[in-house]
Design an enzyme around this catalytic site. Structure first.
Site, mmCIF file in Angstrom:
data_model
loop_
_atom_site.group_PDB
_atom_site.id
_atom_site.type_symbol
_atom_site.label_atom_id
_atom_site.label_comp_id
_atom_site.label_asym_id
_atom_site.label_seq_id
_atom_site.Cartn_x
_atom_site.Cartn_y
_atom_site.Cartn_z
ATOM 1 C CG ASN A 21 -0.298 -0.040 2.440
ATOM 2 O OD1 ASN A 21 0.821 -0.059 2.548
ATOM 3 N ND2 ASN A 21 -1.052 0.024 3.693
ATOM 4 C CG ASP A 203 8.305 -12.638 22.462
ATOM 5 O OD1 ASP A 203 9.382 -12.819 21.787
ATOM 6 O OD2 ASP A 203 8.260 -11.989 23.511
ATOM 7 C CD GLU A 267 12.560 -15.431 22.165
ATOM 8 O OE1 GLU A 267 13.643 -14.603 21.500
ATOM 9 O OE2 GLU A 267 11.664 -14.577 22.504
HETATM 10 C C1 GLC Z 1 11.686 -11.610 22.054
HETATM 11 C C2 GLC Z 1 11.554 -11.049 20.595
HETATM 12 C C3 GLC Z 1 12.119 -9.728 20.591
HETATM 13 C C4 GLC Z 1 11.413 -8.908 21.445
HETATM 14 C C5 GLC Z 1 11.440 -9.400 22.728
HETATM 15 C C6 GLC Z 1 10.287 -8.957 23.516
HETATM 16 O O1 GLC Z 1 13.161 -11.854 22.329
HETATM 17 O O2 GLC Z 1 12.126 -12.029 19.668
HETATM 18 O O3 GLC Z 1 12.291 -9.353 19.129
HETATM 19 O O4 GLC Z 1 11.883 -7.585 21.389
HETATM 20 O O5 GLC Z 1 10.927 -10.756 22.769
HETATM 21 O O6 GLC Z 1 9.049 -9.155 23.305
#
Ligand code: GLC
Length: 535
Positions: A21, A203, A267
Protein backbone atom coordinates in the site's frame (compact mmCIF):
# COMPACT_ATOMS: atom_id res chain seq x y z
CA UNK A 1 5.66 -38.06 10.69
CA UNK A 2 4.32 -34.74 11.98
CA UNK A 3 4.70 -32.02 9.37
CA UNK A 4 6.86 -29.77 11.56
CA UNK A 5 9.52 -32.47 11.88
CA UNK A 6 10.28 -32.47 8.17
CA UNK A 7 9.46 -28.81 7.50
CA UNK A 8 11.82 -26.02 6.57
CA UNK A 9 10.50 -22.90 8.33
CA UNK A 10 10.94 -19.36 7.05
CA UNK A 11 10.73 -16.42 9.40
CA UNK A 12 9.09 -13.36 7.90
CA UNK A 13 9.67 -10.06 9.64
CA UNK A 14 6.33 -8.71 8.48
CA UNK A 15 7.34 -5.04 8.42
CA UNK A 16 10.10 -5.79 5.92
CA UNK A 17 8.93 -8.42 3.45
CA UNK A 18 6.63 -6.72 0.96
CA UNK A 19 4.77 -3.42 1.04
CA UNK A 20 1.64 -3.24 -1.13
CA UNK A 21 0.00 0.00 0.00
CA UNK A 22 2.96 2.30 -0.47
CA UNK A 23 3.54 3.31 3.14
CA UNK A 24 7.06 1.94 3.27
CA UNK A 25 6.10 -0.84 5.71
CA UNK A 26 5.50 -4.46 4.74
CA UNK A 27 1.99 -5.89 5.05
CA UNK A 28 0.03 -9.14 4.94
CA UNK A 29 -1.25 -8.78 1.35
CA UNK A 30 2.43 -8.39 0.43
CA UNK A 31 3.21 -11.80 1.86
CA UNK A 32 0.27 -13.33 -0.01
CA UNK A 33 1.64 -11.84 -3.23
CA UNK A 34 5.00 -13.46 -2.66
CA UNK A 35 3.80 -16.96 -1.76
CA UNK A 36 4.78 -18.40 -5.13
CA UNK A 37 8.35 -17.29 -4.54
CA UNK A 38 8.28 -19.16 -1.23
CA UNK A 39 6.75 -22.35 -2.54
CA UNK A 40 4.78 -22.85 -5.73
CA UNK A 41 5.12 -26.62 -5.53
CA UNK A 42 8.09 -26.72 -7.91
CA UNK A 43 11.87 -26.41 -7.54
CA UNK A 44 11.65 -23.03 -9.27
CA UNK A 45 10.54 -21.71 -5.87
CA UNK A 46 12.40 -21.71 -2.57
CA UNK A 47 10.33 -24.64 -1.35
CA UNK A 48 9.82 -23.70 2.29
CA UNK A 49 7.09 -25.60 4.12
CA UNK A 50 6.05 -23.21 6.87
CA UNK A 51 6.07 -19.49 7.61
CA UNK A 52 6.50 -17.83 10.98
CA UNK A 53 5.07 -14.33 10.92
CA UNK A 54 6.41 -11.85 13.47
CA UNK A 55 3.63 -10.08 15.45
CA UNK A 56 1.01 -8.45 13.24
CA UNK A 57 -1.42 -7.58 16.07
CA UNK A 58 -2.59 -4.05 16.86
CA UNK A 59 0.25 -2.40 18.72
CA UNK A 60 1.61 1.03 19.57
CA UNK A 61 4.88 -0.42 18.20
CA UNK A 62 7.21 0.54 21.00
CA UNK A 63 8.86 -2.84 20.37
CA UNK A 64 7.53 -3.20 16.83
CA UNK A 65 4.62 -5.47 17.60
CA UNK A 66 6.06 -7.34 20.58
CA UNK A 67 3.88 -4.98 22.59
CA UNK A 68 0.39 -6.28 21.81
CA UNK A 69 -2.68 -4.12 22.35
CA UNK A 70 -5.18 -6.70 21.10
CA UNK A 71 -4.35 -10.40 20.66
CA UNK A 72 -7.29 -11.05 18.34
CA UNK A 73 -6.85 -8.63 15.50
CA UNK A 74 -4.43 -7.27 12.92
CA UNK A 75 -2.82 -3.84 13.06
CA UNK A 76 -4.17 -1.62 10.24
CA UNK A 77 -0.55 -1.00 9.27
CA UNK A 78 -0.35 -4.65 8.18
CA UNK A 79 -3.91 -5.12 6.89
CA UNK A 80 -7.04 -6.67 8.32
CA UNK A 81 -8.13 -9.91 9.88
CA UNK A 82 -9.61 -10.78 6.48
CA UNK A 83 -6.16 -10.26 4.91
CA UNK A 84 -4.73 -12.71 7.41
CA UNK A 85 -7.44 -15.26 6.64
CA UNK A 86 -6.71 -14.83 2.94
CA UNK A 87 -2.98 -15.28 3.52
CA UNK A 88 -3.49 -18.45 5.54
CA UNK A 89 -5.90 -19.88 2.97
CA UNK A 90 -3.60 -19.03 0.06
CA UNK A 91 -0.63 -20.54 1.90
CA UNK A 92 -2.58 -23.70 2.69
CA UNK A 93 -3.56 -24.07 -0.98
CA UNK A 94 0.16 -24.28 -1.72
CA UNK A 95 0.83 -26.68 1.13
CA UNK A 96 2.53 -23.98 3.21
CA UNK A 97 1.72 -23.87 6.95
CA UNK A 98 1.53 -20.61 8.86
CA UNK A 99 2.43 -20.04 12.50
CA UNK A 100 1.91 -16.79 14.38
CA UNK A 101 4.05 -15.16 17.02
CA UNK A 102 2.32 -15.55 20.38
CA UNK A 103 3.58 -12.97 22.87
CA UNK A 104 2.28 -14.20 26.24
CA UNK A 105 4.83 -12.84 28.71
CA UNK A 106 3.75 -9.23 28.40
CA UNK A 107 1.16 -7.03 26.76
CA UNK A 108 1.33 -3.44 25.63
CA UNK A 109 0.69 -0.88 28.35
CA UNK A 110 -2.23 0.11 26.10
CA UNK A 111 -3.85 -3.34 26.28
CA UNK A 112 -7.30 -3.04 27.93
CA UNK A 113 -6.20 -5.55 30.57
CA UNK A 114 -3.37 -3.30 31.70
CA UNK A 115 -5.41 -0.14 31.40
CA UNK A 116 -7.99 -1.71 33.74
CA UNK A 117 -5.34 -3.17 36.03
CA UNK A 118 -3.65 0.17 36.36
CA UNK A 119 -6.88 2.05 37.05
CA UNK A 120 -7.04 1.17 40.76
CA UNK A 121 -5.61 -1.11 43.40
CA UNK A 122 -8.98 -2.77 43.74
CA UNK A 123 -9.57 -3.38 40.03
CA UNK A 124 -10.79 -6.90 39.30
CA UNK A 125 -7.80 -7.43 37.02
CA UNK A 126 -5.24 -5.68 39.25
CA UNK A 127 -3.60 -9.04 39.87
CA UNK A 128 -3.30 -9.83 36.14
CA UNK A 129 -0.01 -7.95 36.24
CA UNK A 130 2.76 -7.91 38.85
CA UNK A 131 2.27 -4.92 41.15
CA UNK A 132 4.30 -4.40 44.32
CA UNK A 133 4.89 -1.82 46.98
CA UNK A 134 8.29 -0.19 47.11
CA UNK A 135 10.97 -1.99 49.05
CA UNK A 136 13.87 -0.49 50.96
CA UNK A 137 12.02 2.74 51.61
CA UNK A 138 11.22 4.09 48.20
CA UNK A 139 13.14 1.84 45.83
CA UNK A 140 11.87 -0.84 43.44
CA UNK A 141 10.70 -4.14 44.99
CA UNK A 142 13.87 -6.02 44.02
CA UNK A 143 17.05 -5.73 41.97
CA UNK A 144 15.81 -7.17 38.68
CA UNK A 145 16.79 -5.43 35.47
CA UNK A 146 15.07 -5.24 32.12
CA UNK A 147 16.51 -7.15 29.17
CA UNK A 148 16.55 -3.80 27.38
CA UNK A 149 18.44 -2.04 30.18
CA UNK A 150 17.42 -0.19 33.31
CA UNK A 151 15.27 -1.42 36.20
CA UNK A 152 12.55 -3.99 35.48
CA UNK A 153 10.14 -1.96 37.63
CA UNK A 154 8.30 1.24 36.82
CA UNK A 155 6.60 3.38 39.41
CA UNK A 156 2.95 4.15 38.85
CA UNK A 157 2.07 7.38 40.55
CA UNK A 158 -1.70 7.04 40.35
CA UNK A 159 -1.91 3.85 42.42
CA UNK A 160 1.38 4.18 44.27
CA UNK A 161 2.95 0.86 43.30
CA UNK A 162 5.58 -0.49 40.95
CA UNK A 163 4.77 -2.85 38.05
CA UNK A 164 7.16 -5.38 36.55
CA UNK A 165 8.33 -5.37 32.93
CA UNK A 166 11.02 -7.72 31.67
CA UNK A 167 11.42 -5.50 28.60
CA UNK A 168 10.24 -1.90 28.04
CA UNK A 169 8.05 -0.04 30.55
CA UNK A 170 5.49 -0.15 27.71
CA UNK A 171 5.53 -3.98 27.96
CA UNK A 172 4.15 -4.88 31.43
CA UNK A 173 4.54 -8.56 32.37
CA UNK A 174 1.41 -10.60 32.91
CA UNK A 175 1.02 -12.54 36.15
CA UNK A 176 0.78 -16.24 35.28
CA UNK A 177 0.39 -17.17 38.92
CA UNK A 178 -3.16 -16.00 38.42
CA UNK A 179 -5.09 -18.85 36.73
CA UNK A 180 -7.39 -16.32 35.04
CA UNK A 181 -4.41 -15.08 33.03
CA UNK A 182 -3.52 -18.61 31.94
CA UNK A 183 -7.12 -19.11 30.83
CA UNK A 184 -7.22 -15.77 29.01
CA UNK A 185 -4.14 -16.69 26.99
CA UNK A 186 -5.64 -20.12 26.25
CA UNK A 187 -8.64 -18.30 24.81
CA UNK A 188 -6.27 -16.39 22.55
CA UNK A 189 -4.64 -19.64 21.44
CA UNK A 190 -8.06 -21.13 20.71
CA UNK A 191 -9.11 -18.04 18.78
CA UNK A 192 -6.26 -18.48 16.29
CA UNK A 193 -6.40 -22.25 16.08
CA UNK A 194 -10.11 -22.00 15.30
CA UNK A 195 -9.20 -19.59 12.51
CA UNK A 196 -6.93 -22.22 11.02
CA UNK A 197 -3.39 -21.20 11.89
CA UNK A 198 -0.99 -24.10 12.29
CA UNK A 199 0.62 -23.07 15.54
CA UNK A 200 2.77 -20.54 17.27
CA UNK A 201 6.24 -19.30 17.87
CA UNK A 202 6.04 -18.48 21.57
CA UNK A 203 7.93 -15.35 22.56
CA UNK A 204 10.28 -15.57 25.57
CA UNK A 205 8.38 -18.57 26.90
CA UNK A 206 10.94 -19.16 29.67
CA UNK A 207 10.09 -15.82 31.25
CA UNK A 208 6.39 -16.36 31.83
CA UNK A 209 6.61 -17.16 35.53
CA UNK A 210 8.74 -15.42 38.13
CA UNK A 211 9.77 -16.40 41.62
CA UNK A 212 6.76 -16.29 43.96
CA UNK A 213 8.74 -14.27 46.50
CA UNK A 214 10.41 -12.05 43.90
CA UNK A 215 13.82 -12.65 45.45
CA UNK A 216 16.84 -10.59 44.36
CA UNK A 217 19.07 -12.13 41.70
CA UNK A 218 22.65 -12.73 42.82
CA UNK A 219 25.40 -10.91 40.92
CA UNK A 220 27.25 -12.79 38.14
CA UNK A 221 30.48 -11.70 39.71
CA UNK A 222 30.46 -12.16 43.50
CA UNK A 223 32.67 -9.10 43.96
CA UNK A 224 30.30 -6.92 42.00
CA UNK A 225 28.51 -4.66 44.46
CA UNK A 226 26.28 -3.13 41.85
CA UNK A 227 25.02 -5.84 39.49
CA UNK A 228 22.01 -3.73 38.56
CA UNK A 229 23.73 -2.01 35.68
CA UNK A 230 22.90 -4.44 32.94
CA UNK A 231 21.13 -7.72 32.26
CA UNK A 232 24.37 -9.73 32.16
CA UNK A 233 25.44 -8.40 35.56
CA UNK A 234 23.27 -10.85 37.46
CA UNK A 235 22.44 -14.54 37.48
CA UNK A 236 18.84 -14.85 36.39
CA UNK A 237 17.78 -17.33 39.03
CA UNK A 238 14.50 -15.75 40.01
CA UNK A 239 13.16 -13.74 37.08
CA UNK A 240 13.06 -16.51 34.45
CA UNK A 241 13.12 -20.27 33.87
CA UNK A 242 11.14 -21.05 37.02
CA UNK A 243 9.89 -24.64 37.39
CA UNK A 244 6.20 -23.67 37.34
CA UNK A 245 6.47 -22.47 33.75
CA UNK A 246 6.40 -26.09 32.64
CA UNK A 247 2.88 -26.58 34.03
CA UNK A 248 1.59 -23.80 31.82
CA UNK A 249 3.34 -25.14 28.76
CA UNK A 250 1.93 -28.62 29.40
CA UNK A 251 -1.56 -27.14 29.54
CA UNK A 252 -1.04 -25.34 26.25
CA UNK A 253 0.34 -28.47 24.63
CA UNK A 254 -2.75 -30.43 25.65
CA UNK A 255 -4.86 -27.71 24.09
CA UNK A 256 -2.88 -27.75 20.84
CA UNK A 257 -2.95 -31.52 20.63
CA UNK A 258 -6.73 -31.48 20.78
CA UNK A 259 -6.65 -29.66 17.44
CA UNK A 260 -4.49 -32.28 15.71
CA UNK A 261 -1.54 -31.32 13.58
CA UNK A 262 -0.64 -28.02 15.26
CA UNK A 263 2.61 -27.09 16.95
CA UNK A 264 4.46 -24.56 19.03
CA UNK A 265 8.11 -23.62 18.91
CA UNK A 266 9.30 -21.73 21.94
CA UNK A 267 11.82 -18.98 22.19
CA UNK A 268 13.78 -20.27 25.16
CA UNK A 269 16.45 -17.62 25.21
CA UNK A 270 18.76 -19.40 27.62
CA UNK A 271 22.43 -20.09 27.21
CA UNK A 272 22.62 -23.51 28.86
CA UNK A 273 21.55 -26.21 26.44
CA UNK A 274 20.30 -28.50 29.21
CA UNK A 275 17.92 -25.81 30.38
CA UNK A 276 16.66 -25.37 26.81
CA UNK A 277 16.21 -29.13 26.43
CA UNK A 278 13.99 -29.21 29.53
CA UNK A 279 11.32 -27.30 27.59
CA UNK A 280 10.60 -30.37 25.48
CA UNK A 281 9.31 -32.12 28.60
CA UNK A 282 9.31 -35.84 27.88
CA UNK A 283 9.21 -35.01 24.13
CA UNK A 284 5.46 -35.32 23.95
CA UNK A 285 4.03 -33.07 26.64
CA UNK A 286 5.69 -29.62 26.37
CA UNK A 287 7.02 -27.61 23.43
CA UNK A 288 7.06 -29.43 20.11
CA UNK A 289 10.26 -27.54 19.37
CA UNK A 290 12.49 -25.16 21.28
CA UNK A 291 14.82 -22.79 19.51
CA UNK A 292 18.48 -23.56 19.84
CA UNK A 293 20.27 -20.24 19.42
CA UNK A 294 23.81 -21.47 19.84
CA UNK A 295 24.63 -20.98 16.15
CA UNK A 296 23.71 -17.31 16.49
CA UNK A 297 26.48 -16.95 19.03
CA UNK A 298 29.06 -19.22 17.35
CA UNK A 299 32.14 -18.01 15.57
CA UNK A 300 33.22 -19.55 12.26
CA UNK A 301 34.66 -22.68 13.82
CA UNK A 302 33.96 -26.24 12.73
CA UNK A 303 34.70 -27.64 16.17
CA UNK A 304 32.32 -25.19 17.85
CA UNK A 305 29.49 -26.23 15.53
CA UNK A 306 30.25 -29.92 16.11
CA UNK A 307 30.16 -29.41 19.89
CA UNK A 308 26.93 -27.39 19.76
CA UNK A 309 25.20 -30.05 17.68
CA UNK A 310 26.56 -32.87 19.80
CA UNK A 311 25.34 -31.40 23.06
CA UNK A 312 21.76 -31.04 21.81
CA UNK A 313 21.83 -34.56 20.38
CA UNK A 314 22.92 -35.78 23.80
CA UNK A 315 20.61 -33.67 25.94
CA UNK A 316 17.29 -33.93 24.16
CA UNK A 317 14.90 -36.62 25.37
CA UNK A 318 14.37 -39.53 23.00
CA UNK A 319 11.96 -38.57 20.26
CA UNK A 320 12.58 -34.83 20.56
CA UNK A 321 13.62 -32.94 17.48
CA UNK A 322 16.40 -30.33 17.56
CA UNK A 323 16.11 -26.97 15.78
CA UNK A 324 18.78 -24.87 14.12
CA UNK A 325 18.89 -21.24 13.13
CA UNK A 326 21.65 -19.07 11.68
CA UNK A 327 19.92 -15.68 11.66
CA UNK A 328 16.85 -14.00 13.16
CA UNK A 329 15.29 -10.59 13.79
CA UNK A 330 17.20 -10.37 17.08
CA UNK A 331 20.78 -11.08 15.96
CA UNK A 332 23.17 -9.85 13.29
CA UNK A 333 22.75 -11.71 10.00
CA UNK A 334 25.14 -14.60 9.50
CA UNK A 335 26.19 -13.37 6.05
CA UNK A 336 27.76 -10.49 7.98
CA UNK A 337 28.86 -12.43 11.07
CA UNK A 338 30.67 -15.09 9.07
CA UNK A 339 32.05 -12.75 6.42
CA UNK A 340 35.71 -12.54 5.53
CA UNK A 341 37.59 -10.82 2.77
CA UNK A 342 37.91 -13.89 0.55
CA UNK A 343 35.34 -16.50 1.41
CA UNK A 344 32.21 -14.67 2.60
CA UNK A 345 30.02 -15.94 -0.23
CA UNK A 346 31.30 -19.50 0.04
CA UNK A 347 30.77 -19.47 3.80
CA UNK A 348 27.12 -18.49 3.36
CA UNK A 349 26.65 -21.59 1.20
CA UNK A 350 28.51 -23.84 3.57
CA UNK A 351 26.48 -22.60 6.53
CA UNK A 352 23.25 -23.22 4.60
CA UNK A 353 24.34 -26.73 3.68
CA UNK A 354 24.99 -27.45 7.35
CA UNK A 355 21.71 -25.91 8.52
CA UNK A 356 19.66 -27.90 6.03
CA UNK A 357 21.38 -31.25 6.48
CA UNK A 358 21.59 -31.54 10.25
CA UNK A 359 19.05 -33.66 12.12
CA UNK A 360 16.43 -31.14 13.09
CA UNK A 361 14.02 -28.48 11.97
CA UNK A 362 15.80 -25.56 10.27
CA UNK A 363 14.53 -21.98 10.48
CA UNK A 364 15.56 -19.62 7.69
CA UNK A 365 15.34 -15.87 8.13
CA UNK A 366 13.96 -13.91 5.17
CA UNK A 367 16.70 -12.74 2.83
CA UNK A 368 19.38 -15.15 3.99
CA UNK A 369 18.72 -17.15 0.82
CA UNK A 370 20.04 -14.26 -1.26
CA UNK A 371 22.86 -13.41 1.13
CA UNK A 372 21.40 -10.25 2.66
CA UNK A 373 23.79 -8.54 5.02
CA UNK A 374 23.30 -6.26 7.98
CA UNK A 375 22.68 -2.72 6.85
CA UNK A 376 24.30 0.30 8.45
CA UNK A 377 21.62 2.49 10.05
CA UNK A 378 22.50 6.17 10.49
CA UNK A 379 21.76 7.45 14.00
CA UNK A 380 18.79 9.57 12.89
CA UNK A 381 17.07 6.53 11.35
CA UNK A 382 17.42 4.13 14.27
CA UNK A 383 14.03 2.59 15.12
CA UNK A 384 14.71 -0.24 17.57
CA UNK A 385 14.34 0.80 21.23
CA UNK A 386 17.43 -1.25 22.00
CA UNK A 387 19.43 0.71 19.42
CA UNK A 388 18.16 3.98 20.83
CA UNK A 389 19.30 3.06 24.30
CA UNK A 390 22.56 1.36 23.34
CA UNK A 391 23.90 2.94 20.13
CA UNK A 392 25.38 0.28 17.88
CA UNK A 393 23.62 -2.63 19.57
CA UNK A 394 20.18 -2.25 17.99
CA UNK A 395 18.46 -4.83 15.84
CA UNK A 396 17.57 -2.62 12.88
CA UNK A 397 20.55 -3.72 10.74
CA UNK A 398 19.11 -7.23 10.36
CA UNK A 399 15.51 -6.03 9.85
CA UNK A 400 15.84 -4.01 6.63
CA UNK A 401 13.51 -4.51 3.64
CA UNK A 402 13.70 -7.63 1.51
CA UNK A 403 15.68 -7.05 -1.66
CA UNK A 404 13.51 -8.26 -4.52
CA UNK A 405 14.99 -6.40 -7.48
CA UNK A 406 17.13 -3.47 -8.58
CA UNK A 407 14.28 -0.90 -8.67
CA UNK A 408 14.56 2.17 -6.40
CA UNK A 409 12.44 0.58 -3.64
CA UNK A 410 14.11 -2.80 -4.28
CA UNK A 411 10.69 -4.16 -5.27
CA UNK A 412 9.77 -3.90 -1.60
CA UNK A 413 7.95 -0.58 -1.77
CA UNK A 414 6.83 2.21 -4.08
CA UNK A 415 7.24 4.71 -1.27
CA UNK A 416 10.12 7.16 -1.48
CA UNK A 417 11.45 5.96 1.81
CA UNK A 418 10.97 2.66 3.56
CA UNK A 419 10.68 2.38 7.35
CA UNK A 420 14.31 1.28 7.51
CA UNK A 421 16.85 2.10 4.83
CA UNK A 422 17.48 -0.34 2.02
CA UNK A 423 20.86 -1.96 1.70
CA UNK A 424 23.31 -0.02 -0.46
CA UNK A 425 23.97 -3.19 -2.41
CA UNK A 426 20.28 -3.93 -3.06
CA UNK A 427 20.69 -3.35 -6.78
CA UNK A 428 23.29 -6.10 -6.77
CA UNK A 429 22.07 -8.51 -4.13
CA UNK A 430 18.44 -9.27 -4.95
CA UNK A 431 16.03 -12.02 -5.90
CA UNK A 432 15.57 -10.98 -9.54
CA UNK A 433 19.29 -11.16 -10.14
CA UNK A 434 19.67 -14.60 -8.62
CA UNK A 435 16.48 -16.31 -9.73
CA UNK A 436 17.71 -17.45 -13.14
CA UNK A 437 21.39 -17.79 -12.30
CA UNK A 438 22.12 -21.45 -11.54
CA UNK A 439 25.25 -20.45 -9.62
CA UNK A 440 23.52 -18.01 -7.31
CA UNK A 441 23.09 -18.49 -3.57
CA UNK A 442 19.32 -18.55 -4.08
CA UNK A 443 19.65 -21.38 -6.59
CA UNK A 444 21.84 -23.23 -4.12
CA UNK A 445 19.24 -22.87 -1.34
CA UNK A 446 16.55 -24.12 -3.73
CA UNK A 447 18.62 -27.15 -4.70
CA UNK A 448 19.28 -28.12 -1.09
CA UNK A 449 15.72 -27.47 0.13
CA UNK A 450 14.21 -29.51 -2.69
CA UNK A 451 16.74 -32.30 -2.41
CA UNK A 452 15.97 -32.49 1.31
CA UNK A 453 12.32 -33.29 0.58
CA UNK A 454 13.36 -36.41 -1.33
CA UNK A 455 16.03 -37.61 1.11
CA UNK A 456 14.76 -39.89 3.88
CA UNK A 457 18.13 -39.75 5.64
CA UNK A 458 17.83 -35.97 5.97
CA UNK A 459 14.17 -35.95 6.94
CA UNK A 460 14.24 -38.64 9.56
CA UNK A 461 17.64 -40.31 9.63
CA UNK A 462 20.03 -40.54 12.55
CA UNK A 463 22.94 -38.15 13.05
CA UNK A 464 26.43 -39.30 13.81
CA UNK A 465 29.54 -37.07 13.87
CA UNK A 466 32.76 -38.54 12.50
CA UNK A 467 36.35 -37.77 13.38
CA UNK A 468 37.88 -35.64 10.67
CA UNK A 469 40.70 -33.23 9.82
CA UNK A 470 40.98 -29.97 11.81
CA UNK A 471 38.52 -27.28 10.72
CA UNK A 472 36.22 -29.78 9.09
CA UNK A 473 32.85 -30.97 10.29
CA UNK A 474 31.81 -34.36 8.96
CA UNK A 475 28.68 -36.30 9.83
CA UNK A 476 26.62 -39.21 8.66
CA UNK A 477 22.86 -39.15 8.26
CA UNK A 478 21.33 -42.56 7.98
CA UNK A 479 17.89 -44.03 7.54
CA UNK A 480 16.81 -47.50 6.51
CA UNK A 481 16.71 -46.40 2.89
CA UNK A 482 19.68 -44.08 2.64
CA UNK A 483 23.15 -43.32 3.96
CA UNK A 484 24.58 -39.84 3.46
CA UNK A 485 27.90 -38.34 4.42
CA UNK A 486 28.06 -34.57 4.86
CA UNK A 487 31.56 -33.09 4.71
CA UNK A 488 32.06 -29.39 5.43
CA UNK A 489 35.38 -27.56 5.26
CA UNK A 490 35.47 -24.45 7.45
CA UNK A 491 39.15 -23.79 6.75
CA UNK A 492 40.49 -21.16 4.39
CA UNK A 493 42.69 -23.83 2.86
CA UNK A 494 41.85 -27.10 1.16
CA UNK A 495 41.23 -30.06 3.46
CA UNK A 496 41.13 -33.76 2.79
CA UNK A 497 38.23 -35.71 4.20
CA UNK A 498 38.47 -39.49 4.30
CA UNK A 499 35.40 -41.53 3.64
CA UNK A 500 34.56 -44.22 6.16
CA UNK A 501 36.55 -47.38 5.58
CA UNK A 502 36.07 -48.92 2.12
CA UNK A 503 33.16 -46.63 1.37
CA UNK A 504 32.54 -44.96 -1.93
CA UNK A 505 29.68 -42.95 -3.18
CA UNK A 506 28.53 -40.12 -5.36
CA UNK A 507 28.04 -36.44 -4.78
CA UNK A 508 24.37 -35.50 -4.44
CA UNK A 509 24.81 -31.91 -3.28
CA UNK A 510 27.76 -29.54 -3.32
CA UNK A 511 28.36 -25.89 -2.61
CA UNK A 512 30.31 -25.85 -5.88
CA UNK A 513 27.92 -26.85 -8.64
CA UNK A 514 30.69 -28.15 -10.86
CA UNK A 515 31.56 -30.83 -8.35
CA UNK A 516 29.84 -34.06 -9.32
CA UNK A 517 30.45 -37.73 -9.88
CA UNK A 518 31.70 -40.56 -7.80
CA UNK A 519 34.05 -40.47 -4.84
CA UNK A 520 36.06 -43.23 -3.27
CA UNK A 521 38.39 -43.24 -0.26
CA UNK A 522 38.65 -39.46 0.19
CA UNK A 523 37.62 -36.09 -1.10
CA UNK A 524 39.67 -32.89 -1.03
CA UNK A 525 37.51 -29.90 -0.31
CA UNK A 526 38.36 -26.36 -1.40
CA UNK A 527 38.23 -23.54 1.22
CA UNK A 528 34.70 -23.24 2.61
CA UNK A 529 33.50 -26.07 0.38
CA UNK A 530 30.92 -28.63 1.41
CA UNK A 531 29.53 -31.79 -0.17
CA UNK A 532 26.91 -34.38 0.55
CA UNK A 533 27.86 -37.85 -0.63
CA UNK A 534 25.42 -40.72 -0.94
CA UNK A 535 27.27 -43.82 0.20
C1 GLC B 1 11.71 -11.66 21.97
C2 GLC B 1 11.60 -11.14 20.56
C3 GLC B 1 12.20 -9.76 20.53
C4 GLC B 1 11.40 -8.88 21.45
C5 GLC B 1 11.36 -9.47 22.85
C6 GLC B 1 10.32 -8.81 23.70
O1 GLC B 1 13.02 -11.85 22.36
O2 GLC B 1 12.21 -12.01 19.65
O3 GLC B 1 12.24 -9.24 19.23
O4 GLC B 1 11.96 -7.60 21.49
O5 GLC B 1 11.03 -10.84 22.84
O6 GLC B 1 9.04 -9.22 23.32
Amino acid sequence: MSWWRSAVFYEIYVRSFQDTNGDGVGDLPGITERLDYLNDGTPASLGVDALWLTPMYPSPMHDFGYDVRDYRDVDPLFGTLADLDRLVAAAHRRGIRVILDLVPNHTSHEHPWFVASRASRTAAVRDWYIWRDPARGTGPPNNWVSVFGGPAWTWDDATGQYYLHSFLPQQPDLNYRNPAVVRAMEDVIRFWLDRGVDGFRVDVVHKMIKDAELRDNPPSDPDDRDPVRHFGGMQHLYDEDRPEVHDIIRGWRRLLDRYGERMMVGEVYLFDPDRVAAYYGDASDELNLAFNFRFLWSTWDAEAFRIRVGEMERLLPAGAQPTYVLSSHDAPRHRTRFDDAMHGGARARLAALMLLTLRGTPFLYYGEEIGMRDVFIPAERVQDPVGKRFPGLGRDPERTPMQWNAAPGAGFTHARTSWLPLADDASDVNVARQLHDPDSLLSFYRRVVWYRKTAPALLSGSYHALDSAPDTFVYARESVEQRLLVALNFASEPRRVDLPLRASGHVVLATDRSRAGSVSDAVTLAPAEGVVIAL
